[in-house]
Design an enzyme around this catalytic site. Sequence first.
Site, PDB file in Angstrom:
ATOM      1  N   LYS A  13       0.539   8.296  -1.538  1.00  0.00           N
ATOM      2  CA  LYS A  13       1.278   9.549  -1.815  1.00  0.00           C
ATOM      3  C   LYS A  13       1.432  10.130  -3.025  1.00  0.00           C
ATOM      4  O   LYS A  13       0.574  11.335  -3.149  1.00  0.00           O
ATOM      5  CB  LYS A  13       3.244   9.030  -1.763  1.00  0.00           C
ATOM      6  N   ARG A  87      14.614   8.383   0.218  1.00  0.00           N
ATOM      7  CA  ARG A  87      14.192   7.066   0.363  1.00  0.00           C
ATOM      8  C   ARG A  87      15.006   6.864   1.332  1.00  0.00           C
ATOM      9  O   ARG A  87      15.179   5.130   2.247  1.00  0.00           O
ATOM     10  CB  ARG A  87      14.035   6.164  -0.212  1.00  0.00           C
ATOM     11  N   ARG A 126      -4.284  -1.217  -8.827  1.00  0.00           N
ATOM     12  CA  ARG A 126      -4.213  -0.198  -9.521  1.00  0.00           C
ATOM     13  C   ARG A 126      -3.612  -0.018 -10.937  1.00  0.00           C
ATOM     14  O   ARG A 126      -2.661  -0.514 -11.461  1.00  0.00           O
ATOM     15  CB  ARG A 126      -2.591   0.519  -8.682  1.00  0.00           C
ATOM     16  N   ARG A 161       1.412  -1.287 -13.588  1.00  0.00           N
ATOM     17  CA  ARG A 161       3.104  -0.914 -13.314  1.00  0.00           C
ATOM     18  C   ARG A 161       3.400  -2.345 -13.498  1.00  0.00           C
ATOM     19  O   ARG A 161       3.075  -2.966 -12.829  1.00  0.00           O
ATOM     20  CB  ARG A 161       3.238  -0.118 -12.014  1.00  0.00           C
ATOM     21  N   ARG A 172       9.618  -4.241  -2.537  1.00  0.00           N
ATOM     22  CA  ARG A 172       9.383  -2.706  -2.246  1.00  0.00           C
ATOM     23  C   ARG A 172       9.078  -2.841  -0.693  1.00  0.00           C
ATOM     24  O   ARG A 172       9.855  -1.015  -0.524  1.00  0.00           O
ATOM     25  CB  ARG A 172       8.261  -2.470  -3.284  1.00  0.00           C
TER      26      ARG A 172
HETATM   27  P1  AP5 Z   1      -0.979   6.007  -4.831  1.00  0.00           P
HETATM   28  O1  AP5 Z   1      -1.400   6.524  -4.667  1.00  0.00           O
HETATM   29  O2  AP5 Z   1      -0.127   5.057  -6.431  1.00  0.00           O
HETATM   30  O3  AP5 Z   1       0.091   5.364  -3.943  1.00  0.00           O
HETATM   31  P2  AP5 Z   1       1.473   5.223  -3.832  1.00  0.00           P
HETATM   32  O4  AP5 Z   1       2.206   5.857  -2.422  1.00  0.00           O
HETATM   33  O5  AP5 Z   1       2.337   6.520  -4.432  1.00  0.00           O
HETATM   34  O6  AP5 Z   1       3.013   3.920  -4.442  1.00  0.00           O
HETATM   35  P3  AP5 Z   1       3.794   3.664  -4.909  1.00  0.00           P
HETATM   36  O7  AP5 Z   1       3.683   2.335  -5.127  1.00  0.00           O
HETATM   37  O8  AP5 Z   1       4.102   5.012  -5.944  1.00  0.00           O
HETATM   38  O9  AP5 Z   1       4.997   3.930  -3.776  1.00  0.00           O
HETATM   39  P4  AP5 Z   1       6.298   3.414  -4.485  1.00  0.00           P
HETATM   40  O10 AP5 Z   1       7.021   4.496  -3.368  1.00  0.00           O
HETATM   41  O11 AP5 Z   1       5.831   1.854  -4.287  1.00  0.00           O
HETATM   42  O12 AP5 Z   1       7.159   4.473  -5.904  1.00  0.00           O
HETATM   43  P5  AP5 Z   1       7.459   4.897  -7.082  1.00  0.00           P
HETATM   44  O13 AP5 Z   1       7.001   5.233  -7.908  1.00  0.00           O
HETATM   45  O14 AP5 Z   1       7.914   5.883  -5.693  1.00  0.00           O
HETATM   46  O15 AP5 Z   1      -1.958   4.646  -4.401  1.00  0.00           O
HETATM   47  C1  AP5 Z   1      -2.203   3.325  -4.519  1.00  0.00           C
HETATM   48  C2  AP5 Z   1      -3.315   3.069  -4.982  1.00  0.00           C
HETATM   49  O16 AP5 Z   1      -4.307   3.087  -4.031  1.00  0.00           O
HETATM   50  C3  AP5 Z   1      -4.170   3.327  -6.335  1.00  0.00           C
HETATM   51  O17 AP5 Z   1      -5.195   2.483  -7.092  1.00  0.00           O
HETATM   52  C4  AP5 Z   1      -4.868   4.425  -5.985  1.00  0.00           C
HETATM   53  O18 AP5 Z   1      -6.363   4.802  -6.107  1.00  0.00           O
HETATM   54  C5  AP5 Z   1      -5.215   3.986  -4.298  1.00  0.00           C
HETATM   55  N1  AP5 Z   1      -5.892   4.244  -3.483  1.00  0.00           N
HETATM   56  C6  AP5 Z   1      -4.301   5.245  -2.912  1.00  0.00           C
HETATM   57  N2  AP5 Z   1      -5.393   6.408  -1.593  1.00  0.00           N
HETATM   58  C7  AP5 Z   1      -6.582   4.844  -1.210  1.00  0.00           C
HETATM   59  C8  AP5 Z   1      -7.051   5.485  -0.092  1.00  0.00           C
HETATM   60  N3  AP5 Z   1      -7.110   6.107   0.364  1.00  0.00           N
HETATM   61  N4  AP5 Z   1      -8.016   4.968   0.074  1.00  0.00           N
HETATM   62  C9  AP5 Z   1      -8.026   3.207  -1.374  1.00  0.00           C
HETATM   63  N5  AP5 Z   1      -7.827   3.444  -2.159  1.00  0.00           N
HETATM   64  C10 AP5 Z   1      -6.494   4.514  -2.431  1.00  0.00           C
HETATM   65  O19 AP5 Z   1       9.270   4.545  -6.496  1.00  0.00           O
HETATM   66  C11 AP5 Z   1       8.692   3.016  -7.590  1.00  0.00           C
HETATM   67  C12 AP5 Z   1       9.959   2.898  -8.092  1.00  0.00           C
HETATM   68  O20 AP5 Z   1      11.425   3.317  -8.498  1.00  0.00           O
HETATM   69  C13 AP5 Z   1      11.089   2.254  -6.683  1.00  0.00           C
HETATM   70  O21 AP5 Z   1      10.889   0.517  -6.384  1.00  0.00           O
HETATM   71  C14 AP5 Z   1      12.219   2.212  -6.957  1.00  0.00           C
HETATM   72  O22 AP5 Z   1      13.084   1.021  -7.775  1.00  0.00           O
HETATM   73  C15 AP5 Z   1      12.552   3.737  -7.789  1.00  0.00           C
HETATM   74  N6  AP5 Z   1      12.763   4.645  -6.940  1.00  0.00           N
HETATM   75  C16 AP5 Z   1      11.564   6.078  -6.705  1.00  0.00           C
HETATM   76  N7  AP5 Z   1      12.086   6.946  -5.915  1.00  0.00           N
HETATM   77  C17 AP5 Z   1      12.925   6.230  -5.513  1.00  0.00           C
HETATM   78  C18 AP5 Z   1      13.784   7.069  -4.640  1.00  0.00           C
HETATM   79  N8  AP5 Z   1      13.860   8.175  -4.257  1.00  0.00           N
HETATM   80  N9  AP5 Z   1      15.429   6.917  -3.664  1.00  0.00           N
HETATM   81  C19 AP5 Z   1      15.665   5.075  -4.553  1.00  0.00           C
HETATM   82  N10 AP5 Z   1      14.575   4.547  -6.153  1.00  0.00           N
HETATM   83  C20 AP5 Z   1      13.859   4.867  -5.942  1.00  0.00           C
HETATM   84 MG    MG Z   2       3.127   6.803  -6.129  1.00  0.00          MG
END
Ligand code: AP5
Ligand code: MG
Length: 215
Positions: A13, A87, A126, A161, A172
């Site tokens: 994402k 979410r 990552r 992270r 997660r």
């Molecule tokens: P990346 O693009 O970083 O993936 P992502 O989908 O953004 O993954 P996240 O881990 O950020 O998602 P998340 O939803 O768990 O975390 P968030 O920060 O939202 O890609 C991942 C890796 O793969 C990278 O190294 C990239 O280079 C590689 N890659 C990408 N595309 C690729 C491809 N096509 N092929 C190969 N490699 C590839 O949330 C974190 C925490 O915050 C949550 O756990 C929760 O505690 C809290 N939180 C956030 N939002 C909310 C909400 N709305 N409600 C409640 N709690 C929340």
């Molecule tokens: Mg992300």
Amino acid sequence: MNIILLGPPGAGKGTQAHRLVAERGMVQLSTGDMLRAARVSGTEMGKQVAAVMDAGKLVTDEIVIGLIAEQLDSASGGGFIFDGFPRTLAQADALGALLESKGASLDAVVEMQVDDEALVERITGRFTCGECGEGYHDTFKKPAVENICDKCDAEGKFKRRPDDNEEALRTRLMAYYKDTSPLIGYYYAKNKLKRIDGLGEIDEVAAHISGALAG
Ligand code: AP5
Ligand code: MG
């Protein structure tokens, strides 16, 4: 155009949102990034959410809806990309109401489909630039010069992270399947859902998203 990028942890994402910002002048609203920024700046809310995030659990709806509500008044450029929000069904209802109150609406919800095995590989490899937030991967997206960011030239600023470990990742994923995946049916019923294959290379996935947004 206002869109949601919906997908499990590691689906890509953030990676695809950064491309849409660069290519289309859209504005990325990542609740994960906002919460991490609150932790770094040491706000009361930041301290409150730290342990929850590190364990891989969801932060309360009230906090994240508040964060998004604050941002919706800012200029949207080519539209908003909601990354990691909503979410839960309560967050989805709140987003619909917030957009409606601004006379805006949601154009598409892009569900990025990636299997669990690939998610683990993506998450455990990552790292990001601590200066500009550019994302990298040990195998799939290495910086051109070791230890130097391609985007902002910062040296030695890469970081990982705290929730990118196997145990937190399991929590997660469980939160995604239990609380977030019902949004797939919710947006399908609203005729907003576009499903794309998120398993290919980064450029291929970007092309799938462009196709989905055009169609
Ligand atoms: P990346 O693009 O970083 O993936 P992502 O989908 O953004 O993954 P996240 O881990 O950020 O998602 P998340 O939803 O768990 O975390 P968030 O920060 O939202 O890609 C991942 C890796 O793969 C990278 O190294 C990239 O280079 C590689 N890659 C990408 N595309 C690729 C491809 N096509 N092929 C190969 N490699 C590839 O949330 C974190 C925490 O915050 C949550 O756990 C929760 O505690 C809290 N939180 C956030 N939002 C909310 C909400 N709305 N409600 C409640 N709690 C929340
Ligand atoms: Mg992300």
